[in-house]
Motif scaffolding. Structure first.
Motif, PDB file in Angstrom:
ATOM      1  N   ASN A 380       4.535  -7.996   6.023  1.00 38.81           N
ATOM      2  CA  ASN A 380       4.461  -8.648   4.715  1.00 38.81           C
ATOM      3  C   ASN A 380       5.094  -7.702   3.704  1.00 38.81           C
ATOM      4  OD1 ASN A 380       3.523  -9.381   2.057  1.00 38.81           O
ATOM      5  ND2 ASN A 380       1.961 -10.656   3.042  1.00 38.81           N
ATOM      6  N   VAL A 381       6.302  -8.017   3.257  1.00 44.97           N
ATOM      7  CA  VAL A 381       7.067  -7.096   2.415  1.00 44.97           C
ATOM      8  C   VAL A 381       6.345  -6.795   1.113  1.00 44.97           C
ATOM      9  CG1 VAL A 381       9.205  -6.797   1.112  1.00 44.97           C
ATOM     10  CG2 VAL A 381       9.275  -7.733   3.435  1.00 44.97           C
ATOM     11  N   ASN A 382       5.797  -7.818   0.445  1.00 39.38           N
ATOM     12  CA  ASN A 382       5.136  -7.595  -0.843  1.00 39.38           C
ATOM     13  C   ASN A 382       3.931  -6.677  -0.716  1.00 39.38           C
ATOM     14  OD1 ASN A 382       6.962  -9.225  -2.210  1.00 39.38           O
ATOM     15  ND2 ASN A 382       5.736 -11.085  -1.921  1.00 39.38           N
ATOM     16  N   GLN A 383       3.113  -6.940   0.276  1.00 46.50           N
ATOM     17  CA  GLN A 383       1.929  -6.109   0.480  1.00 46.50           C
ATOM     18  C   GLN A 383       2.326  -4.684   0.861  1.00 46.50           C
ATOM     19  OE1 GLN A 383      -0.535  -7.290   3.787  1.00 46.50           O
ATOM     20  NE2 GLN A 383      -2.311  -6.156   3.056  1.00 46.50           N
ATOM     21  N   PHE A 384       3.322  -4.574   1.740  1.00 53.22           N
ATOM     22  CA  PHE A 384       3.778  -3.263   2.187  1.00 53.22           C
ATOM     23  C   PHE A 384       4.297  -2.445   1.001  1.00 53.22           C
ATOM     24  CE2 PHE A 384       7.124  -0.403   3.670  1.00 53.22           C
ATOM     25  CZ  PHE A 384       6.503   0.267   4.719  1.00 53.22           C
ATOM     26  N   CYS A 385       5.127  -3.051   0.171  1.00 51.53           N
ATOM     27  CA  CYS A 385       5.712  -2.343  -0.971  1.00 51.53           C
ATOM     28  C   CYS A 385       4.646  -1.923  -1.975  1.00 51.53           C
ATOM     29  CB  CYS A 385       6.760  -3.211  -1.653  1.00 51.53           C
ATOM     30  SG  CYS A 385       8.252  -3.471  -0.667  1.00 51.53           S
ATOM     31  N   TYR A 386       3.662  -2.804  -2.228  1.00 55.51           N
ATOM     32  CA  TYR A 386       2.605  -2.488  -3.185  1.00 55.51           C
ATOM     33  C   TYR A 386       1.794  -1.292  -2.690  1.00 55.51           C
ATOM     34  CZ  TYR A 386      -1.847  -2.736  -5.629  1.00 55.51           C
ATOM     35  OH  TYR A 386      -2.979  -2.407  -6.334  1.00 55.51           O
ATOM     36  N   THR A 387       1.381  -1.345  -1.421  1.00 53.66           N
ATOM     37  CA  THR A 387       0.534  -0.282  -0.863  1.00 53.66           C
ATOM     38  C   THR A 387       1.279   1.046  -0.814  1.00 53.66           C
ATOM     39  OG1 THR A 387      -0.570  -1.941   0.508  1.00 53.66           O
ATOM     40  CG2 THR A 387      -0.893   0.356   1.113  1.00 53.66           C
ATOM     41  N   LEU A 388       2.500   1.020  -0.308  1.00 56.68           N
ATOM     42  CA  LEU A 388       3.271   2.257  -0.180  1.00 56.68           C
ATOM     43  C   LEU A 388       3.611   2.830  -1.556  1.00 56.68           C
ATOM     44  CD1 LEU A 388       4.668   4.311   1.622  1.00 56.68           C
ATOM     45  CD2 LEU A 388       6.671   2.806   1.701  1.00 56.68           C
ATOM     46  N   SER A 389       3.967   1.974  -2.499  1.00 59.41           N
ATOM     47  CA  SER A 389       4.313   2.456  -3.844  1.00 59.41           C
ATOM     48  C   SER A 389       3.139   3.183  -4.479  1.00 59.41           C
ATOM     49  CB  SER A 389       4.744   1.288  -4.741  1.00 59.41           C
ATOM     50  OG  SER A 389       5.940   0.709  -4.282  1.00 59.41           O
ATOM     51  N   ASN A 390       1.939   2.647  -4.315  1.00 66.07           N
ATOM     52  CA  ASN A 390       0.755   3.289  -4.884  1.00 66.07           C
ATOM     53  C   ASN A 390       0.547   4.670  -4.275  1.00 66.07           C
ATOM     54  OD1 ASN A 390      -1.755   2.689  -6.649  1.00 66.07           O
ATOM     55  ND2 ASN A 390      -2.605   3.590  -4.780  1.00 66.07           N
ATOM     56  N   ALA A 391       0.721   4.767  -2.959  1.00 64.59           N
ATOM     57  CA  ALA A 391       0.551   6.050  -2.283  1.00 64.59           C
ATOM     58  C   ALA A 391       1.595   7.066  -2.752  1.00 64.59           C
ATOM     59  CB  ALA A 391       0.648   5.854  -0.771  1.00 64.59           C
ATOM     60  N   LEU A 392       2.833   6.615  -2.907  1.00 66.04           N
ATOM     61  CA  LEU A 392       3.902   7.519  -3.324  1.00 66.04           C
ATOM     62  C   LEU A 392       3.706   7.991  -4.761  1.00 66.04           C
ATOM     63  CD1 LEU A 392       6.910   5.583  -1.745  1.00 66.04           C
ATOM     64  CD2 LEU A 392       5.894   7.708  -0.909  1.00 66.04           C
ATOM     65  N   LYS A 393       3.256   7.102  -5.631  1.00 67.14           N
ATOM     66  CA  LYS A 393       2.998   7.495  -7.015  1.00 67.14           C
ATOM     67  C   LYS A 393       1.843   8.483  -7.101  1.00 67.14           C
ATOM     68  CE  LYS A 393       4.770   3.138  -8.905  1.00 67.14           C
ATOM     69  NZ  LYS A 393       4.406   1.829  -9.512  1.00 67.14           N
ATOM     70  N   LYS A 433      15.250  -3.148  -0.887  1.00 72.66           N
ATOM     71  CA  LYS A 433      15.883  -2.868   0.400  1.00 72.66           C
ATOM     72  C   LYS A 433      14.864  -2.704   1.527  1.00 72.66           C
ATOM     73  CE  LYS A 433      20.156  -0.879  -1.392  1.00 72.66           C
ATOM     74  NZ  LYS A 433      21.076   0.288  -1.409  1.00 72.66           N
ATOM     75  N   ILE A 434      13.665  -3.225   1.307  1.00 78.44           N
ATOM     76  CA  ILE A 434      12.655  -3.200   2.357  1.00 78.44           C
ATOM     77  C   ILE A 434      12.787  -4.461   3.197  1.00 78.44           C
ATOM     78  CG2 ILE A 434      10.179  -3.154   2.867  1.00 78.44           C
ATOM     79  CD1 ILE A 434      11.313  -0.546   1.761  1.00 78.44           C
ATOM     80  N   SER A 435      13.013  -4.295   4.472  1.00 79.19           N
ATOM     81  CA  SER A 435      13.240  -5.413   5.386  1.00 79.19           C
ATOM     82  C   SER A 435      11.908  -5.970   5.894  1.00 79.19           C
ATOM     83  CB  SER A 435      14.083  -4.944   6.574  1.00 79.19           C
ATOM     84  OG  SER A 435      14.105  -5.913   7.599  1.00 79.19           O
ATOM     85  N   PRO A 436      11.837  -7.260   6.175  1.00 78.60           N
ATOM     86  CA  PRO A 436      10.629  -7.818   6.807  1.00 78.60           C
ATOM     87  C   PRO A 436      10.475  -7.393   8.266  1.00 78.60           C
ATOM     88  CG  PRO A 436      12.319  -9.512   6.576  1.00 78.60           C
ATOM     89  CD  PRO A 436      12.821  -8.309   5.831  1.00 78.60           C
ATOM     90  N   THR A 441      12.569  -1.276   8.688  1.00 80.97           N
ATOM     91  CA  THR A 441      12.012  -0.657   7.476  1.00 80.97           C
ATOM     92  C   THR A 441      11.610   0.793   7.718  1.00 80.97           C
ATOM     93  OG1 THR A 441      11.250  -2.671   6.401  1.00 80.97           O
ATOM     94  CG2 THR A 441      10.008  -0.682   5.949  1.00 80.97           C
ATOM     95  N   VAL A 442      10.884   1.060   8.781  1.00 76.54           N
ATOM     96  CA  VAL A 442      10.449   2.432   9.058  1.00 76.54           C
ATOM     97  C   VAL A 442      11.651   3.330   9.341  1.00 76.54           C
ATOM     98  CG1 VAL A 442       9.106   3.906  10.600  1.00 76.54           C
ATOM     99  CG2 VAL A 442       8.163   1.735   9.831  1.00 76.54           C
ATOM    100  N   SER A 443      12.653   2.795  10.033  1.00 72.65           N
ATOM    101  CA  SER A 443      13.874   3.565  10.282  1.00 72.65           C
ATOM    102  C   SER A 443      14.576   3.897   8.968  1.00 72.65           C
ATOM    103  CB  SER A 443      14.817   2.785  11.195  1.00 72.65           C
ATOM    104  OG  SER A 443      14.247   2.568  12.468  1.00 72.65           O
ATOM    105  N   ALA A 444      14.574   2.960   8.034  1.00 71.09           N
ATOM    106  CA  ALA A 444      15.187   3.204   6.723  1.00 71.09           C
ATOM    107  C   ALA A 444      14.421   4.275   5.958  1.00 71.09           C
ATOM    108  CB  ALA A 444      15.229   1.907   5.916  1.00 71.09           C
ATOM    109  N   LEU A 445      13.084   4.240   6.037  1.00 71.78           N
ATOM    110  CA  LEU A 445      12.276   5.274   5.389  1.00 71.78           C
ATOM    111  C   LEU A 445      12.587   6.645   5.982  1.00 71.78           C
ATOM    112  CD1 LEU A 445       8.757   3.555   5.140  1.00 71.78           C
ATOM    113  CD2 LEU A 445      10.595   3.601   3.451  1.00 71.78           C
ATOM    114  N   ALA A 446      12.733   6.697   7.302  1.00 69.56           N
ATOM    115  CA  ALA A 446      13.063   7.965   7.960  1.00 69.56           C
ATOM    116  C   ALA A 446      14.405   8.495   7.477  1.00 69.56           C
ATOM    117  CB  ALA A 446      13.087   7.775   9.479  1.00 69.56           C
ATOM    118  N   GLU A 447      15.358   7.579   7.315  1.00 68.42           N
ATOM    119  CA  GLU A 447      16.691   7.974   6.846  1.00 68.42           C
ATOM    120  C   GLU A 447      16.622   8.542   5.429  1.00 68.42           C
ATOM    121  OE1 GLU A 447      20.690   8.343   7.873  1.00 68.42           O
ATOM    122  OE2 GLU A 447      19.186   7.311   9.080  1.00 68.42           O
TER     123      GLU A 447
END
Length: 578
Positions: A380-393, A433-436, A441-447
């Motif tokens: 779920n792209v929206n949920q993933f982005c919200y959760t990860l963004s909070n952690a990164l901030k 640029k977060i893929s479903p 997606t995880v490969s892109a984060l690693a990059e």
């Protein structure tokens, strides 16, 4: 040490040295941008061959690039002088400069930077669907087990024997070997090699200003020799007054073979050995016979692995054991097998010179975008982005605290490295640029992490993320849920252990990472996993470091490990948003 060199610009020196490889061996080509020397593809090449790759810092010529050629290495990647090549260089070699279809074997010497960078490139390639394995060579007995600790023995000149034997197997006309067979043989050869060196002085890197001979810190006195000095000026076993050659050889052979030296004896049953291979001179052969009743089957004496202008030599001994692959593929048979590499001191074939104008590896792939094959695992792209963004901030907000800790026990860059990586991922999220596809997606984060996070922490995070992507790919199809993340994270943690010996209690980020992942797998609760990460980070207060730069710091007092705190903060940010 002598600070005289014919070329004093280290960058120019390295570049011109690399350009010499295809000039002296026309079967080779140079990828100048990535500092890769590789074999040109030939129509008559046997299909289905494992591609054997090695490399490391420059300054050890003829290693590694001069061992590239049919029958030894398919390619070698060079870093700067005494510095590991980058992940980008190594990954480019795996994917563009060799044929990876039958598997790729990386042979790496036991140095932290080499293991992490080659390891990360390996995990990236696996995540992209390439079959890769890596074998680490650690043959230097100059420093014993007690002092080596978890880091283990360094890799030195015995590594070239692994190159030659495994390279011959991979190119054997008697039948192509599988990646599993090549990797097993590399491990077998590495386990039966011992090496030790000695030097009259430290080496000098071109372009660096040093004090006059004998005045620089740690320099050897004019009448001293260092037993067991490493190939990057690392401290050896001890310094002694320069002995006569027979006495020196006796000391070195004692370190290699003496059963009495329990700290260094890595080979058992010496009296039962029927065949040994050694590299040095008449004195070594004489003492092997007279003192140890060993008659070498082969003696190779020459220049195999140097250390710039170092004034020293090393001895490597290989115990010939059964490979289990038949007589034609015995260690001795593979050592004698034909090849076309300059480093193993044999002439290039006449027909190779006649075909020197054949084209190099097709450049078409160079222009293609790197792409990760899709998987059947969706998020779920929206949920993933919200959760990860909070952690990164949350992590970015904690940067001053983490930096303060690192200034007390490290080099002060842990907080800024984490912040830089977090900001880069937030930019990726902002750019939509977060893929479903979870694996993409995880490969892109690693990059992103690899490109933006410096130092050891960046390499460790990147290896973990690439391993996570591979584990997710193997998880099957459907919606990715917490259970899938937890199981894949456990697999990634196991993969990470191949590249770092760190365990809880060593005062590293693993003190927080491991209990966090175990908790997540057992309880399926992000909040409890965050608590486990924080407890792990807090446990590092007052803990003596076993790995990393903190090893060289005295008392750490009540300061926790900065990397472990970073893991705890990240997990707390995730838990807050779930």
């Amino acid at each position: 040490m002598s600070n005289k060199h014919f070329v004093n610009d280290p960058v120019h020196l390295l570049n011109t040295a690399l350009h010499s490889a295809p000039l002296t061996n026309p079967s080779l080509a140079l990828d100048e941008e990535n500092k890769i020397v590789y074999c040109k593809p030939r129509p008559e090449s046997h299909p289905g061959q494992v591609a054997v790759i090695s490399g490391g810092g420059a300054g050890h010529e003829p290693s590694f690039v001069s061992f590239v050629g049919d029958g030894v290495l398919r390619a070698a990647v060079s870093g700067s002088i005494f510095a590991s090549p980058s992940v980008k260089q190594i990954y480019s070699c795996i994917t563009r400069r060799v044929d990876p279809n039958s598997g790729v074997l990386l042979i790496v010497m036991n140095y932290t930077g080499d293991i992490l960078h080659f390891g990360l490139a390996s995990e990236k390639a696996k995540a992209a669907g390439i079959n890769v394995d890596m074998v680490v060579v650690a043959d230097d007995v100059g420093v014993g087990r007690e002092k080596n600790g978890k880091v283990g023995r360094r890799g030195i000149a015995g590594t070239v024997l692994v190159h030659k034997i495994v390279g011959a197997l991979a190119s054997s006309a008697a039948g192509a070997a599988s990646l599993k067979e090549a990797s097993a043989l590399a491990s077998l050869v590495a386990a039966n090699i011992v090496s030790v060196g000695s030097s009259l002085a430290h080496v000098h890197v071109p372009g660096r200003v040093v004090a006059s001979d004998g005045d620089e810190e740690g320099s050897l006195k004019p009448d001293e020799i260092e037993i067991g000095m490493g190939i990057h000026n690392e401290q050896g076993y001890k310094r002694v007054k320069i002995p006569e050659l027979p006495e020196l050889v006796s000391i070195l052979l004692g370190q290699l073979l003496s059963k009495e030296d329990k700290d260094r004896n890595y080979l058992e049953d010496v009296e039962k050995i029927e065949g040994w291979m050694g590299a040095i001179t008449t004195e070594v052969a004489k003492q092997l016979d007279s003192t140890y009743s060993i008659k070498p089957k082969r003696i190779f004496s020459g220049t195999f692995m140097t250390s710039l202008n170092g004034n020293g030599f090393s001895i490597s001994l290989l115990r010939l054991v059964n490979t289990g692959l038949g007589k034609a593929k015995s260690m001795l048979g593979l050592l004698d097998a034909p090849h076309q590499s300059l480093g193993w001191s044999a002439p290039v074939k006449q027909e190779t010179w006649a075909s020197k104008d054949k084209q190099t590896q097709s450049s078409e792939s160079d222009a293609k975008e790197e792409s990760i094959p899709p998987s059947g695992l969706k998020l779920n792209v929206n949920q993933f982005c919200y959760t990860l963004s909070n952690a990164l901030k949350t992590l970015i907000k904690a940067e001053p605290e983490i930096s303060r800790y690192d200034e007390l026990v490290g080099d002060g860059d842990c907080g800024s490295a984490l912040k830089k990586g977090a900001e880069a991922i937030l930019q990726l999220i902002s750019a939509n640029k977060i893929s479903p596809d979870a694996v993409i997606t995880v490969s892109a984060l690693a990059e992103v992490v690899e490109a933006n996070m410096d130092g050891t922490s960046g390499a460790i995070y990147s290896i973990f993320l690439n391993s996570l992507a591979k584990a997710l790919r193997e998880a099957g199809e459907g919606e990715v849920n917490l259970g899938v993340w937890a199981k894949a994270s456990m697999t990634a943690l196991v993969s990470l252990r191949k590249y770092t010996p760190a365990q809880p209690g060593d005062r590293t980020l693993v003190d927080a990472l491991q209990p966090c992942i175990i908790s997540l797998a057992e309880d399926g609760d992000v909040g409890k996993a965050a608590e486990a990460a924080r407890e792990g980070a807090e446990s590092t207060r007052g803990m003596k470091a076993s790995l990393g730069r903190s090893v060289y710091v005295g008392e750490v007092g009540d300061t926790p490990d900065p990397g472990a705190v970073g893991i705890a903060v990240l997990m707390e940010g995730l838990a807050e948003a779930v």
